[in-house]
Design an enzyme around this catalytic site. Structure first.
Site, PDB file in Angstrom:
ATOM      1  N   SER A 183       5.333  -7.044   3.332  1.00 25.82           N
ATOM      2  CA  SER A 183       5.916  -7.422   4.633  1.00 25.82           C
ATOM      3  C   SER A 183       6.654  -8.760   4.518  1.00 25.82           C
ATOM      4  O   SER A 183       6.372  -9.575   3.626  1.00 25.82           O
ATOM      5  CB  SER A 183       4.808  -7.503   5.676  1.00 25.82           C
ATOM      6  OG  SER A 183       3.846  -8.453   5.265  1.00 25.82           O
ATOM      7  N   CYS A 231       9.560   1.747   3.634  1.00 29.00           N
ATOM      8  CA  CYS A 231      10.483   0.649   3.937  1.00 29.00           C
ATOM      9  C   CYS A 231      11.898   1.170   4.119  1.00 29.00           C
ATOM     10  O   CYS A 231      12.762   0.461   4.596  1.00 29.00           O
ATOM     11  CB  CYS A 231      10.451  -0.395   2.841  1.00 29.00           C
ATOM     12  SG  CYS A 231      11.143   0.217   1.315  1.00 29.00           S
ATOM     13  N   LYS A 289      -1.230  -7.027  -9.275  1.00 35.74           N
ATOM     14  CA  LYS A 289      -2.192  -7.190  -8.173  1.00 35.74           C
ATOM     15  C   LYS A 289      -1.784  -6.165  -7.128  1.00 35.74           C
ATOM     16  O   LYS A 289      -0.933  -6.416  -6.284  1.00 35.74           O
ATOM     17  CB  LYS A 289      -2.105  -8.619  -7.614  1.00 35.74           C
ATOM     18  CG  LYS A 289      -3.347  -9.135  -6.896  1.00 35.74           C
ATOM     19  CD  LYS A 289      -3.808  -8.291  -5.730  1.00 35.74           C
ATOM     20  CE  LYS A 289      -2.956  -8.443  -4.493  1.00 35.74           C
ATOM     21  NZ  LYS A 289      -3.316  -7.449  -3.441  1.00 35.74           N
ATOM     22  N   GLU A 327       9.121  -4.289  13.127  1.00 37.40           N
ATOM     23  CA  GLU A 327       8.896  -3.136  12.252  1.00 37.40           C
ATOM     24  C   GLU A 327       7.595  -2.462  12.716  1.00 37.40           C
ATOM     25  O   GLU A 327       6.538  -3.097  12.743  1.00 37.40           O
ATOM     26  CB  GLU A 327       8.754  -3.612  10.801  1.00 37.40           C
ATOM     27  CG  GLU A 327       8.551  -2.471   9.830  1.00 37.40           C
ATOM     28  CD  GLU A 327       8.387  -2.942   8.376  1.00 37.40           C
ATOM     29  OE1 GLU A 327       7.721  -3.964   8.142  1.00 37.40           O
ATOM     30  OE2 GLU A 327       8.915  -2.257   7.484  1.00 37.40           O
ATOM     31  N   GLU A 379      -4.964  -3.721  -1.896  1.00 36.38           N
ATOM     32  CA  GLU A 379      -6.410  -3.453  -1.848  1.00 36.38           C
ATOM     33  C   GLU A 379      -6.726  -2.190  -1.041  1.00 36.38           C
ATOM     34  O   GLU A 379      -7.857  -1.736  -1.004  1.00 36.38           O
ATOM     35  CB  GLU A 379      -7.172  -4.669  -1.290  1.00 36.38           C
ATOM     36  CG  GLU A 379      -6.806  -5.107   0.116  1.00 36.38           C
ATOM     37  CD  GLU A 379      -5.600  -6.062   0.190  1.00 36.38           C
ATOM     38  OE1 GLU A 379      -4.599  -5.830  -0.529  1.00 36.38           O
ATOM     39  OE2 GLU A 379      -5.658  -7.011   1.000  1.00 36.38           O
ATOM     40  N   ARG A 380      -5.691  -1.611  -0.376  1.00 38.40           N
ATOM     41  CA  ARG A 380      -5.928  -0.380   0.405  1.00 38.40           C
ATOM     42  C   ARG A 380      -6.029   0.848  -0.492  1.00 38.40           C
ATOM     43  O   ARG A 380      -6.756   1.780  -0.205  1.00 38.40           O
ATOM     44  CB  ARG A 380      -4.781  -0.137   1.378  1.00 38.40           C
ATOM     45  CG  ARG A 380      -4.356  -1.333   2.161  1.00 38.40           C
ATOM     46  CD  ARG A 380      -4.953  -1.338   3.556  1.00 38.40           C
ATOM     47  NE  ARG A 380      -4.616  -2.578   4.215  1.00 38.40           N
ATOM     48  CZ  ARG A 380      -5.423  -3.638   4.311  1.00 38.40           C
ATOM     49  NH1 ARG A 380      -6.648  -3.595   3.822  1.00 38.40           N
ATOM     50  NH2 ARG A 380      -5.028  -4.733   4.909  1.00 38.40           N
ATOM     51  N   PHE A 411       0.818  -1.222   0.000  1.00 48.68           N
ATOM     52  CA  PHE A 411       0.000   0.000   0.000  1.00 48.68           C
ATOM     53  C   PHE A 411       0.848   1.266   0.000  1.00 48.68           C
ATOM     54  O   PHE A 411       0.366   2.332  -0.367  1.00 48.68           O
ATOM     55  CB  PHE A 411      -0.932   0.011   1.233  1.00 48.68           C
ATOM     56  CG  PHE A 411      -0.252   0.450   2.505  1.00 48.68           C
ATOM     57  CD1 PHE A 411      -0.111   1.808   2.807  1.00 48.68           C
ATOM     58  CD2 PHE A 411       0.296  -0.480   3.386  1.00 48.68           C
ATOM     59  CE1 PHE A 411       0.544   2.222   3.963  1.00 48.68           C
ATOM     60  CE2 PHE A 411       0.951  -0.073   4.538  1.00 48.68           C
ATOM     61  CZ  PHE A 411       1.073   1.284   4.821  1.00 48.68           C
TER      62      PHE A 411
HETATM   63  P1  NAD Z   1       1.531  -6.623   3.085  1.00 47.74           P
HETATM   64  O1  NAD Z   1       2.554  -7.699   3.145  1.00 47.74           O
HETATM   65  O2  NAD Z   1       0.416  -6.651   4.066  1.00 47.74           O
HETATM   66  O3  NAD Z   1       0.820  -6.631   1.636  1.00 47.74           O
HETATM   67  C1  NAD Z   1       1.571  -6.608   0.451  1.00 47.74           C
HETATM   68  C2  NAD Z   1       0.778  -7.314  -0.644  1.00 47.74           C
HETATM   69  O4  NAD Z   1       0.560  -8.674  -0.263  1.00 47.74           O
HETATM   70  C3  NAD Z   1      -0.605  -6.699  -0.895  1.00 47.74           C
HETATM   71  O5  NAD Z   1      -0.837  -6.666  -2.285  1.00 47.74           O
HETATM   72  C4  NAD Z   1      -1.548  -7.648  -0.180  1.00 47.74           C
HETATM   73  O6  NAD Z   1      -2.823  -7.721  -0.800  1.00 47.74           O
HETATM   74  C5  NAD Z   1      -0.826  -8.990  -0.284  1.00 47.74           C
HETATM   75  N1  NAD Z   1      -1.121  -9.862   0.865  1.00 47.74           N
HETATM   76  C6  NAD Z   1      -1.404  -9.483   2.131  1.00 47.74           C
HETATM   77  N2  NAD Z   1      -1.606 -10.560   2.910  1.00 47.74           N
HETATM   78  C7  NAD Z   1      -1.432 -11.644   2.121  1.00 47.74           C
HETATM   79  C8  NAD Z   1      -1.507 -13.060   2.351  1.00 47.74           C
HETATM   80  N3  NAD Z   1      -1.787 -13.559   3.551  1.00 47.74           N
HETATM   81  N4  NAD Z   1      -1.263 -13.883   1.314  1.00 47.74           N
HETATM   82  C9  NAD Z   1      -0.976 -13.405   0.099  1.00 47.74           C
HETATM   83  N5  NAD Z   1      -0.898 -12.078  -0.180  1.00 47.74           N
HETATM   84  C10 NAD Z   1      -1.120 -11.206   0.814  1.00 47.74           C
HETATM   85  O7  NAD Z   1       2.321  -5.219   3.119  1.00 47.74           O
HETATM   86  P2  NAD Z   1       1.721  -3.764   3.198  1.00 47.74           P
HETATM   87  O8  NAD Z   1       1.157  -3.539   4.569  1.00 47.74           O
HETATM   88  O9  NAD Z   1       0.870  -3.475   2.033  1.00 47.74           O
HETATM   89  O10 NAD Z   1       3.055  -2.898   3.032  1.00 47.74           O
HETATM   90  C11 NAD Z   1       3.932  -2.588   4.072  1.00 47.74           C
HETATM   91  C12 NAD Z   1       5.102  -3.536   4.123  1.00 47.74           C
HETATM   92  O11 NAD Z   1       5.801  -3.520   2.882  1.00 47.74           O
HETATM   93  C13 NAD Z   1       6.138  -3.141   5.169  1.00 47.74           C
HETATM   94  O12 NAD Z   1       6.589  -4.308   5.807  1.00 47.74           O
HETATM   95  C14 NAD Z   1       7.257  -2.509   4.357  1.00 47.74           C
HETATM   96  O13 NAD Z   1       8.530  -2.543   4.948  1.00 47.74           O
HETATM   97  C15 NAD Z   1       7.200  -3.344   3.130  1.00 47.74           C
HETATM   98  N6  NAD Z   1       7.828  -2.667   1.995  1.00 47.74           N
HETATM   99  C16 NAD Z   1       9.031  -3.133   1.583  1.00 47.74           C
HETATM  100  C17 NAD Z   1       9.675  -2.514   0.533  1.00 47.74           C
HETATM  101  C18 NAD Z   1      11.013  -3.028   0.049  1.00 47.74           C
HETATM  102  O14 NAD Z   1      11.424  -2.642  -1.042  1.00 47.74           O
HETATM  103  N7  NAD Z   1      11.711  -3.849   0.802  1.00 47.74           N
HETATM  104  C19 NAD Z   1       9.093  -1.415  -0.097  1.00 47.74           C
HETATM  105  C20 NAD Z   1       7.840  -0.979   0.356  1.00 47.74           C
HETATM  106  C21 NAD Z   1       7.216  -1.619   1.402  1.00 47.74           C
END
Ligand code: NAD
Length: 499
Positions: free
Chosen positions: A226, A281, A173, A384, A176-177, A149
């Site tokens: 994450s 991140c 994909k 985090e 969804e937020r 998101f």
């Molecule tokens: P998230 O892991 O909750 O969601 C990321 C994606 O995964 C979304 O599209 C979501 O729909 C999908 N998803 C969520 N739960 C899932 C599941 N159980 N099974 C399959 N898919 C699922 O992350 P977020 O809250 O959207 O974003 C924040 C996180 O992203 C933080 O941990 C941040 O550090 C990380 N991030 C990392 C980088 C990097 O380059 N390392 C960059 C940006 C964000």
């Protein structure tokens, strides 16, 4: 209330699974729309359209494919304000920060205009008698990306621009937020001349992700989000024979040496710690001052700066430093971790609990928090937080600070503030983190370098954007050729070196 769609084969299509997620305006707390959550049959339709369109797109010469990216850059600039507004409305970040989100994606699109050069293969003339050898980089086919998101414009562009310019079709994909900007980007790509079916946006949650991971036609999966989900996607995607790269969570430190300019360090910590409400991140969430005196002086500079931070809705324009966090659940999680820090004995020097903004009482705003005297066993250090919370661990020496950062499970980014070149050089060589800032708080590499962390912050071999992206989205084929006039021998039975 707006009902969002998928974008399949050049059309906005309604969801058919019957499942939806609410999309909030984080500043007011109101539900402003709902996004469909795709099931496997909807994903199948997108993949079929992508697979049908991809061979013709791969046959378009790279210079023409690059021209689509060139036109896309023009359209992004034309619509910058519109994109930033839509982004802020669903994410909550300030308008200038939202424009930065689009801009950092746009820069990777600009890099992709160099595709004709970047996709050139190698050629060896006369590798043997009458033998030439050459290699080519070919598209994979249908690729997919799953994005978080917190950068709803930048990260999708980091994935789909190189994938598409290499000749692939791409299924996005998004989170969804905040799904509106990804849908707008797909429309703009087609306005720029991309054929239908080469970019598809399929909205959804775990169901849509699993459909990607198990789909036999999808060749590669890029993920940013994450760490627990990154590990899951990496494992299941690889087990299904796909090429996978996953980028996960972070806990980024800043080491502040006694010789550093502490005003500069404090200013840097404010921007890197609290910008975008800490939902980056590459945010700095841990300050490691070296020596008690450095720590005391740093605190004296940090406290008034943190107390003066202006928190508000994006509609306040340039008047706010950061906006709300993305959801009520995110706010609750951040405040729970702050509470754990207090209970476990950290010293909360600036207390943002109870923060409320007049007229926006239902918004997901979190006041700024500053912790001192944090210890490595505390949850606020280990986890985090992804919120406006900066933790300070006082360290006795450079070696102690370096050792702490090196033993943390995450390894995305890190910064060192010092005037000493020897320390800086030692630091850059020894630290086990992917992106390093020397007197730079958020060392996000530019488009023509690559982006990626180490340890639990990244899974897979190649980084995002830069030359690595062209490797990730292509496969190499090597051809050895000899023409009849060059064939002198009869059958060959031994494996022998080239003459
Ligand atoms: P998230 O892991 O909750 O969601 C990321 C994606 O995964 C979304 O599209 C979501 O729909 C999908 N998803 C969520 N739960 C899932 C599941 N159980 N099974 C399959 N898919 C699922 O992350 P977020 O809250 O959207 O974003 C924040 C996180 O992203 C933080 O941990 C941040 O550090 C990380 N991030 C990392 C980088 C990097 O380059 N390392 C960059 C940006 C964000």
């Amino acid at each position: 209330m707006q009902e969002l769609t998928h974008y399949i084969n050049g059309e906005h299509v309604k969801g058919t699974s019957g499942r939806f997620a609410d999309v909030f305006n984080p500043a007011t707390g109101e539900v402003q729309g709902r996004v469909p959550l795709a099931d496997a049959s909807e994903m199948d339709k997108a993949v079929a359209a992508a697979a049908a369109a991809q061979p013709a797109w791969a046959a378009v010469n790279p210079q023409r494919r690059a021209r689509v990216m060139m036109a896309f850059v023009g359209l992004l600039n034309r619509d910058m304000d519109k994109l930033a507004e839509a982004l802020s409305r669903e994410h909550g970040k300030t308008l200038p920060d939202a424009a930065g989100d689009v801009q950092r994606g746009l820069e990777v699109v600009e890099y992709c205009i160099g595709a004709p050069e970047l996709l050139k293969g190698d050629f060896t003339d006369s590798a043997g008698p009458g033998i030439d050898m050459y290699s080519m980089k070919q598209a994979l086919g249908v690729c997919a990306g799953i994005t978080p998101f917190n950068f709803p414009a930048m990260i999708p562009m980091w994935m789909f621009a190189p994938a598409i310019v290499c000749g692939n079709a791409f299924i996005l994909k998004p989170s969804e937020r905040d799904p509106s900007v990804p849908l707008m980007l797909a429309e703009l790509l087609e306005e720029a001349g991309l054929p239908k079916g080469i970019i598809q946006v399929v909205n959804g949650d775990k169901g849509a992700v699993d459909a990607i991971l198990d789909h036999p036609v999808i060749q590669s999966v890029g993920f940013v989000g994450s760490t627990p989900i990154a590990e899951y996607i990496y494992g299941r995607g690889c087990a299904n024979g796909k090429r996978v790269q996953c980028f996960g969570g972070a806990k980024n430190h800043m080491i502040i040496m006694p010789d550093a300019d502490l005003d500069q360090a404090a200013d840097a910590l404010i921007g890197a710690g609290y910008g975008a409400a800490g939902e980056r991140c590459m945010a700095i969430s841990v300050a490691l001052p070296v020596g008690e005196e450095t720590a005391d002086r740093l605190m004296d500079k940090l406290i008034p700066r943190v107390e003066a931070l202006k928190v508000g809705p994006y509609t306040s324009g340039n008047d706010v430093d950061y906006g709300p966090v993305v959801t009520a659940a995110a706010k609750e999680n951040i405040l729970k971790l702050v509470e754990s820090g207090v209970e476990q004995g950290a010293n909360l020097r600036v207390d943002g609990r109870g923060f409320s903004l007049q007229g926006y009482e239902d918004g997901f705003f979190v006041g700024p928090h500053l912790f001192d005297n944090v210890t490595p066993d505390m949850d606020i250090y280990k986890k985090e937080i992804f919120g406006p919370v900066l933790s300070t661990i006082r360290t006795g020496s450079y070696e102690e600070a370096l050792g702490l950062a090196m033993s943390h499970e995450y390894g995305n980014g890190i910064a060192l503030y010092t005037r000493d070149g020897d320390t800086a050089r030692d630091f850059a060589h020894r630290i086990n983190v992917g992106m390093i800032g020397i007197n730079v708080p958020i060392p996000v590499p530019l488009a023509y370098h690559t982006f990626g962390g180490w340890k639990k912050s990244a899974f897979g071999d190649l980084n995002q954007h830069g030359p690595d992206a062209f490797k990730f989205y292509t496969r190499t084929k090597t051809i050895t050729s000899r023409w009849p006039s060059g064939i002198k021998d009869g059958g060959e039975f031994n494996f022998k070196p080239m003459e």
